[in-house]
Design a protein around this motif. Sequence first.
Motif, PDB file in Angstrom:
ATOM      1  N   HIS A 178     -31.783  43.426 -13.384  1.00 17.69           N
ATOM      2  CA  HIS A 178     -31.061  44.404 -14.199  1.00 17.69           C
ATOM      3  C   HIS A 178     -29.584  44.451 -13.822  1.00 17.69           C
ATOM      4  O   HIS A 178     -28.704  44.430 -14.701  1.00 17.69           O
ATOM      5  CB  HIS A 178     -31.694  45.792 -14.029  1.00 17.69           C
ATOM      6  N   VAL A 179     -29.304  44.487 -12.521  1.00 17.44           N
ATOM      7  CA  VAL A 179     -27.922  44.564 -12.070  1.00 17.44           C
ATOM      8  C   VAL A 179     -27.133  43.325 -12.496  1.00 17.44           C
ATOM      9  O   VAL A 179     -25.933  43.387 -12.794  1.00 17.44           O
ATOM     10  CB  VAL A 179     -27.876  44.742 -10.532  1.00 17.44           C
ATOM     11  N   GLY A 180     -27.788  42.185 -12.553  1.00 14.94           N
ATOM     12  CA  GLY A 180     -27.122  40.945 -12.926  1.00 14.94           C
ATOM     13  C   GLY A 180     -26.842  40.804 -14.406  1.00 14.94           C
ATOM     14  O   GLY A 180     -26.133  39.876 -14.816  1.00 14.94           O
ATOM     15  N   GLN A 181     -27.390  41.691 -15.231  1.00 17.13           N
ATOM     16  CA  GLN A 181     -27.176  41.601 -16.666  1.00 17.13           C
ATOM     17  C   GLN A 181     -25.799  42.122 -17.062  1.00 17.13           C
ATOM     18  O   GLN A 181     -25.230  43.004 -16.401  1.00 17.13           O
ATOM     19  CB  GLN A 181     -28.249  42.403 -17.420  1.00 17.13           C
ATOM     20  N   SER A 182     -25.290  41.584 -18.163  1.00 15.04           N
ATOM     21  CA  SER A 182     -24.011  42.055 -18.685  1.00 15.04           C
ATOM     22  C   SER A 182     -24.189  43.445 -19.280  1.00 15.04           C
ATOM     23  O   SER A 182     -25.303  43.891 -19.591  1.00 15.04           O
ATOM     24  CB  SER A 182     -23.502  41.103 -19.765  1.00 15.04           C
ATOM     25  N   GLU A 183     -23.076  44.133 -19.441  1.00 18.29           N
ATOM     26  CA  GLU A 183     -23.120  45.479 -20.015  1.00 18.29           C
ATOM     27  C   GLU A 183     -23.700  45.443 -21.423  1.00 18.29           C
ATOM     28  O   GLU A 183     -24.461  46.324 -21.820  1.00 18.29           O
ATOM     29  CB  GLU A 183     -21.707  46.066 -20.027  1.00 18.29           C
ATOM     30  N   ARG A 184     -23.362  44.374 -22.169  1.00 16.12           N
ATOM     31  CA  ARG A 184     -23.880  44.266 -23.540  1.00 16.12           C
ATOM     32  C   ARG A 184     -25.390  44.102 -23.544  1.00 16.12           C
ATOM     33  O   ARG A 184     -26.090  44.744 -24.331  1.00 16.12           O
ATOM     34  CB  ARG A 184     -23.216  43.085 -24.257  1.00 16.12           C
ATOM     35  N   SER A 185     -25.921  43.218 -22.678  1.00 12.14           N
ATOM     36  CA  SER A 185     -27.361  42.996 -22.639  1.00 12.14           C
ATOM     37  C   SER A 185     -28.102  44.265 -22.241  1.00 12.14           C
ATOM     38  O   SER A 185     -29.162  44.588 -22.782  1.00 12.14           O
ATOM     39  CB  SER A 185     -27.692  41.865 -21.664  1.00 12.14           C
ATOM     40  N   THR A 186     -27.559  44.989 -21.279  1.00 15.60           N
ATOM     41  CA  THR A 186     -28.182  46.243 -20.863  1.00 15.60           C
ATOM     42  C   THR A 186     -28.183  47.252 -22.002  1.00 15.60           C
ATOM     43  O   THR A 186     -29.179  47.946 -22.240  1.00 15.60           O
ATOM     44  CB  THR A 186     -27.437  46.828 -19.643  1.00 15.60           C
ATOM     45  N   TYR A 187     -27.085  47.326 -22.738  1.00 11.61           N
ATOM     46  CA  TYR A 187     -27.008  48.262 -23.861  1.00 11.61           C
ATOM     47  C   TYR A 187     -28.011  47.882 -24.955  1.00 11.61           C
ATOM     48  O   TYR A 187     -28.632  48.749 -25.561  1.00 11.61           O
ATOM     49  CB  TYR A 187     -25.590  48.277 -24.414  1.00 11.61           C
ATOM     50  N   MET A 188     -28.139  46.571 -25.204  1.00  8.58           N
ATOM     51  CA  MET A 188     -29.097  46.112 -26.208  1.00  8.58           C
ATOM     52  C   MET A 188     -30.527  46.517 -25.842  1.00  8.58           C
ATOM     53  O   MET A 188     -31.341  46.825 -26.709  1.00  8.58           O
ATOM     54  CB  MET A 188     -29.019  44.589 -26.365  1.00  8.58           C
ATOM     55  N   ARG A 189     -30.831  46.506 -24.547  1.00  6.64           N
ATOM     56  CA  ARG A 189     -32.193  46.813 -24.108  1.00  6.64           C
ATOM     57  C   ARG A 189     -32.452  48.302 -24.035  1.00  6.64           C
ATOM     58  O   ARG A 189     -33.489  48.798 -24.494  1.00  6.64           O
ATOM     59  CB  ARG A 189     -32.441  46.157 -22.735  1.00  6.64           C
ATOM     60  N   PHE A 190     -31.501  49.086 -23.463  1.00  6.61           N
ATOM     61  CA  PHE A 190     -31.765  50.498 -23.200  1.00  6.61           C
ATOM     62  C   PHE A 190     -30.975  51.448 -24.105  1.00  6.61           C
ATOM     63  O   PHE A 190     -31.112  52.670 -23.974  1.00  6.61           O
ATOM     64  CB  PHE A 190     -31.429  50.817 -21.730  1.00  6.61           C
TER      65      PHE A 190
END
Length: 911
Positions: free
Chosen positions: A49-61
């Motif tokens: 999770h920490v290694g993900q980009s801000e965009r990928s995290t936003y897309m998921r959560f």
Amino acid sequence: MADVTADDHPSPGPVYPAAWEADVVLHDGSTTHVRPLRPDDADALQAFHVGQSERSTYMRFFAPLERLPERDLARLVNVDQLDRVALVAVSSGAEPQDADQIIGVARYDRIGTDEAEVAFNIADAHQGRGLGSVLLEHLAAAARERGVRRFVAEVLPQNGRMIGVFKDAGYEVRQRTEDGIVAVGFDIDPTDRSLAVMADREHRAEARSMRDLLHAGSVVVVGPGVDAGETLAGRLAARVLADLLVADPSVLVHAVDVPGDPALPMHAALADVPGPVELAVVAVPSDEAADVVRGLARLGVHGVVLLTSGFAEEGPDGLDRQRALLRVAHGAGMRVVGPGSYGILSARAGGLQLNASLADAPPPTGRIGLFCQSAPLSVALLAAVRRRGIGLSQFVSAGHRADVSGNDLMQFWADDVDTDVVGLYLESLGNPRKFSRVARRLSLLKPVIVVTAGRSGQVVPPGHAVRPTHAPPRTLAEMLRQSGVVRVENTHQMLDVAQVLAHQPLPAGRRTAILASSASVAALVAEAVAAAGLVVSGHVQLLPEDAPPERVDAAVDALYGDPDSDVVVVVRIPTVGGPDTVLQEAVARTAARSGRTTVACIYDLHGLTPELTATDDDGREWTVPAYSTPEDAALALGHAARYAQWRDGDRGRPLHPEGVETRAARRLVAGWLEAEASGDAALALSPERTSELLATVGVSVLPSFRVHDADEAVAAAESIGWPVAIKTTVPALRHRADLGGVRLDVADETELRADVEQVLTLAAGHEQGDVDAPLEVQAMAPHGSACVVRSVEDPLFGPIISFGLAGDASDLLGDIAYGVPPLTDVDVAELVRTARAAPRLFGYRGLPALDVAALEDLIARVAVLADDLPELRSLELNPVVVSEHGAVVLGARAAVSRADRADATRRLSRV
């Protein structure tokens, strides 16, 4: 690829579903490991999770979230693997002590009886490799096992990639947008389109992984040490290195710890090899192999050819070493050829070869691809290839095929423009269902010739991971026939058939013209031709040994000018003198120009020779293959003609009988198994449950009534209506009208009471049937032929359908036809007609023809049920009475158990 058995992961929570673990091939040809998420994955999931980009995290959560809160993290990793399921794709760490690195997560949460909300998250660095598609396939399969039939998800509109994954999977996706969120939903039961999509993804990924191996432009050879020259591993490494250095100078070769000439270019350690390197050939002791493969990961190696043995064939400890090796290799994205491989050969531009094998004298380049599991047999096979002058496009020895198998090579050869014919020597088939699926696809494009070890094809050499099977040997033969595969008895025949299919046009038919030097030779050739399944057209040209050149030309022209012939057999064995060069030139020239498939048996010629080579009017070169005996020539030609007929024929359409609801069947069986809590044991269904199950696929069983005595029999008959049938429940007499266990056309009460007394007296001397109800009363079916239709779930082959006409003769003589689903309508028609007693259904000796279409419809429904319901352990419809109008099932028995099918399109496994 082989499933990797999971280690035990003790926890107080749910049972870990180890069967969901699998190694898979991705779009780019690399590999990864898919497994259920575990509670001890918390740190790895947080790191992901920490290694993900801000965009990928936003897309998921749908919100920025730098770290997962501890409470949420605990909830995410603690799943019950029933209503809350999570799968992860992982890669191995660089060191043995390193934990798995998560590169993709897929999960569902059940929100209804058969509906679940699904979510995915793929590491930024690994997007575009097909991880989303792979995880969706695996998650959907796990969900179906848990009774979930529909996925729903909420996706941001800008997350078009995830919506595309759902649509590209072949499911019928419905979507709507509310409050800026796209809600999607789709059924996850397999459809023709979703199965085709999965098979195509599997094909492209596996073909790519093989292309990376066979087209490698850089190779590193790793040996056991420069002072290990007298060891077997040392000699293997030195042999391959020598071959690589003299084969293709464009291939960059590195060597580490290979004994031999000290002047050879050698690196002191694997860490000194500059990357990237595409292929590694490893010959080290088995206990060192995993560490070597781990070191290769730094070089970006695509595949490893493992020459040495000492793995699963040596027992449990060796199996542990093999599993450890595969975990490291697949976690680093590598395919493994071996252990115990003879190596690989691959043709390259300009006639050069990648010779990463133990063959010091490789065959010439050509249009035939060969696969051989056994390293020792590879020696003899390649020697035979060289003697015949056969050219190869590729050769692969898989050894104990821990990973790369014949299925992988067939996927590659389907697209390879340099290969026209495929030959496979198989010591074992680890996944027959996948083999059938892949082989049928390839056979529609190119001939596939197969030799299996032993006549049964069920030999399991040490080290080969193969499930047990209870199927009769004919099952394999039928599966190969359905797939269009040319099955031969030995490697000699395999090369006989390969050389005619690779160097002659496909036969246009079976009508055969013969050229021979005498009438007696012609008669022998005609006998061989007929035995091979060909038909002598009547054009037999005799050409004496002392015939002048002009007569030779005239005879050859007449032979090929016959419009009623499709193929030609030339036999010329002089009693004195040497070869007839005039005849050879005339046959080669005329065969090439006519396009007529030709084989020859000519003194002093064997295999592919320049004497029998000529070009057609378009400049294409053709060679008439020469055989040692007329029987060999005719047999090879017969196989070629049957393959051509199969490829030109209608292969049919998938079965979709109206009124089939296998989803309802799954719900019924799941409920029965849960209620009975029978574990892995088979649950025999009552007649009522069997009828209910069959009704879900539109098959009805003629009702019968269990009775104790004559009074109850009369009452049942009165309710059914006269005439009726009365039968005992004693197993030995149950379907035996000839032994008195069944009385038909009972017309009134007096006759029925007399029959009941006689049947009960007869049954008293046999093992008892149903003690509570020793008799059955049933309405009379229309007169016709009694047949038996069965389905059995085999641990190796999966569902096997069998058909035969009822009676002792069929059982004692083995007159039973087999089919391995999935079947097409053409497969079902051929299944019915394969039984030798089948003419009784088609108007035998003046009897009226029966309703075979109704019988085929019934078999189709059973085949679909068996294919879609792996819990169906066994089903027997006996008898099925086929009349002039319809087919009626008079008796049915079934048993169910927990599903344990070896193959599914989502998994690349053989065990």
